[in-house]
Every structure is written in structure tokens, then in C-alpha cells.
Design a protein around this motif. Structure first.
Motif, PDB file in Angstrom:
ATOM      1  N   GLY A  36       1.416  35.369  19.372  1.00  0.00           N
ATOM      2  CA  GLY A  36       1.632  36.777  19.102  1.00  0.00           C
ATOM      3  C   GLY A  36       3.070  37.151  18.802  1.00  0.00           C
ATOM      4  N   THR A  37       3.968  36.164  18.700  1.00  0.00           N
ATOM      5  CA  THR A  37       5.362  36.442  18.386  1.00  0.00           C
ATOM      6  C   THR A  37       5.693  35.918  16.997  1.00  0.00           C
ATOM      7  N   ILE A  38       6.871  36.282  16.535  1.00  0.00           N
ATOM      8  CA  ILE A  38       7.314  35.831  15.218  1.00  0.00           C
ATOM      9  C   ILE A  38       7.574  34.330  15.199  1.00  0.00           C
ATOM     10  N   ALA A  39       7.688  33.725  16.386  1.00  0.00           N
ATOM     11  CA  ALA A  39       7.929  32.286  16.463  1.00  0.00           C
ATOM     12  C   ALA A  39       6.771  31.489  15.874  1.00  0.00           C
ATOM     13  N   VAL A  40       5.554  32.045  15.901  1.00  0.00           N
ATOM     14  CA  VAL A  40       4.396  31.356  15.317  1.00  0.00           C
ATOM     15  C   VAL A  40       4.615  31.166  13.825  1.00  0.00           C
ATOM     16  N   ASN A  41       5.058  32.208  13.130  1.00  0.00           N
ATOM     17  CA  ASN A  41       5.302  32.105  11.690  1.00  0.00           C
ATOM     18  C   ASN A  41       6.416  31.110  11.387  1.00  0.00           C
ATOM     19  N   SER A 202      10.948  43.171  23.585  1.00  0.00           N
ATOM     20  CA  SER A 202       9.948  42.159  23.246  1.00  0.00           C
ATOM     21  C   SER A 202       9.765  42.099  21.734  1.00  0.00           C
ATOM     22  N   ASP A 203       9.615  40.872  21.211  1.00  0.00           N
ATOM     23  CA  ASP A 203       9.362  40.705  19.783  1.00  0.00           C
ATOM     24  C   ASP A 203       7.908  40.329  19.503  1.00  0.00           C
ATOM     25  N   SER A 204       7.031  40.584  20.489  1.00  0.00           N
ATOM     26  CA  SER A 204       5.614  40.271  20.311  1.00  0.00           C
ATOM     27  C   SER A 204       4.993  41.162  19.236  1.00  0.00           C
ATOM     28  N   GLU A 205       4.187  40.553  18.375  1.00  0.00           N
ATOM     29  CA  GLU A 205       3.533  41.296  17.300  1.00  0.00           C
ATOM     30  C   GLU A 205       2.183  41.867  17.736  1.00  0.00           C
TER      31      GLU A 205
END
Length: 264
Positions: A36-41, A202-205
């Protein structure tokens, strides 16, 4: 073919099974932290980049292989810089689990010695009363309950107070004309250590778009620490509680008190 399968199985040891299980656990932990964070992308982009490198290397395209290989040679350093927040969160989770086990052991040891237990209900009551009052008056507030006071982190971004948590003091801090109302109050052992502290967002999307900065800051600080954050919405007066990067919204004062008693 049958002989080949037998050779593979004969070389498969119990340690190999344990090795696979440990790798699977690490991958699951990493995925749960970056979900759910930008780290996935970013991780998907890194995987595609490495896939292209393998393709051009297999096709013996020397120039592209050298270019992509140069990036990959320093890839570990780049990944540490890009994923520093996630790495810190991962190490925090590990440390927190060890800390909780140690505390449970100490708690059982103290109970076996029949030592006296401190009742925190009286210390918690003024905080709950303040949250109830601020909820009715729609006074925005952000309270962070931390187990330890990190002076380098909290004090550098806030005003040092170090006073017992009381209803009047909390209401005074978060009064809209107060110079300290914008930011978080850090509470350790039912003492207000700092006010107007700045917290990481938080940077959660996966967060609902209607959540404001207070809610995102509350979730952010619980993502990188074992703190618990309580939020009073300025728009609706709704009370929320954040823990481990998750938020529980629309709580009554009684529900908040019950949760804090269990957690603190």
C-alpha cells in the motif's frame, strides 16, 4: 528422468527446507511493510530493470549490458537509500517483538514475586476527559503515547514541557489561539514531554483521501515506532486511534479509555 528426480530429492536436506521457510518469512514481512505504499511501485520498477538487464545480457548486447551492469553494481547502495524508511520500519518491528517478549517475561517474573502493581486509571482519566471535552468543542488535537522519550527526535521538533498530563494543560495547548496547538503532544509515562512536535507523514496509498495532516502524521509515527497516537478531528470532533500504521476511527471516549488501558 526418474533418476534425475531421485538425485534432486536425495540432495534435499532438512536445512534446505528451513532455509526456504526463513526466506518466505522475510519476503512476507517485507511485503507486509511496503504493501500500500509507493515502495511497491519502486520495487516493481527495480524488478523490471533487472529483468531487462538479464535479457540484454542473454542477447549479448554489450553496450546495454555494460550500462545496466554499472547501475546494478551500485544497486545495493541505491536500494538502501530508496528504501531507508521501509528498512527502518522492518528493524523496528523486529526490535519491538523482542522488546514485547522481554516485557512479558519481566511482567510474569514480577507477578511471581507478588510485587505491587501501579494503577494508571487515575493518571489516564484526565487525558480521557480532555479528549472528550475537545471532541465536543471540535478542538483539533494529536496526542502521541510513547514508551520512551527520544530527545534527539521529539525535543528537536517541539517545545520541551515535562509536566504531568492534566485536562486543563491539554486543553490549553490545543486551544486554537495557543502558539503550541499546531503539532503533536508527546506523552511518556503520563507526562507531557513536548508540545508542537512535528511528526513524519505516512506515505501509504491505501489511506482514505479525506484524512487530514493530523491523521496522516498519527499513522506515520506509528509506522516507524511503537507509539500509539490519538487524534481529535477539528472538522467533526471524531476521536481516532492509530497503532502499527493502522487507524481505528469514530471512537467514543469510553472505547478510547478501554483501548488505552489495555495498551498502556
Amino acid at each position: 528422468m526418474k533418476g534425475l528426480d531421485q538425485d534432486i530429492l536425495s540432495g534435499f536436506r532438512l536445512l534446505d527446507v528451513i532455509d526456504i521457510l526463513l526466506v518466505a518469512i522475510i519476503i512476507y514481512y517485507i511485503y507486509s511493510l511496503i504493501k500500500g505504499t509507493i515502495a511497491v511501485n519502486i520495487l516493481i520498477g527495480v524488478a523490471l530493470f533487472y529483468g531487462v538487464y538479464l535479457v540484454v545480457k542473454q542477447m549479448q548486447m554489450r553496450l546495454l549490458t555494460e550500462i545496466f551492469g554499472g547501475f546494478i553494481s551500485v544497486g545495493s547502495i541505491v536500494l538502501i537509500v530508496v528504501f531507508q524508511q521501509e528498512i527502518r520500519r522492518f528493524l523496528t518491528h523486529i526490535g519491538k517483538n523482542i522488546s514485547l517478549r522481554r516485557k512479558k517475561f519481566l511482567w510474569s517474573f514480577l507477578n511471581s514475586k507478588k510485587t505491587s502493581q501501579v494503577d494508571n486509571n487515575e493518571q489516564l482519566r484526565p487525558i480521557i476527559d480532555a479528549c472528550r471535552s475537545m471532541s465536543k468543542s471540535k478542538t483539533g488535537a494529536l496526542l502521541v503515547f510513547s514508551r520512551h522519550f527520544d530527545e534527539e527526535y521529539y525535543q528537536s521538533s517541539g517545545v520541551y514541557i515535562d509536566a504531568p498530563a492534566s485536562k486543563r494543560l491539554l486543553e490549553s495547548i490545543f486551544f486554537k489561539n495557543s502558539p503550541l496547538h499546531d503539532g503533536a503532544v508527546i506523552i511518556v509515562d503520563f507526562r507531557i514531554m513536548t508540545a508542537s512536535s512535528v511528526l513524519p507523514l505516512s506515505d501509504s496509498e491505501d489511506l482514505p483521501p479525506q484524512l487530514g495532516l493530523r491523521h496522516r502524521a498519527a499513522i506515520g509515527v506509528t509506522e516507524v515506532s511503537e507509539a500509539i497516537a490519538v487524534i481529535v478531528s477539528e472538522e467533526t470532533g471524531e476521536i481516532s486511534l492509530a497503532k502499527d500504521g493502522h487507524i481505528n476511527m469514530n471512537l467514543s471516549a469510553e472505547e478510547l479509555e478501554k483501548i488505552l488501558r489495555e495498551e498502556l
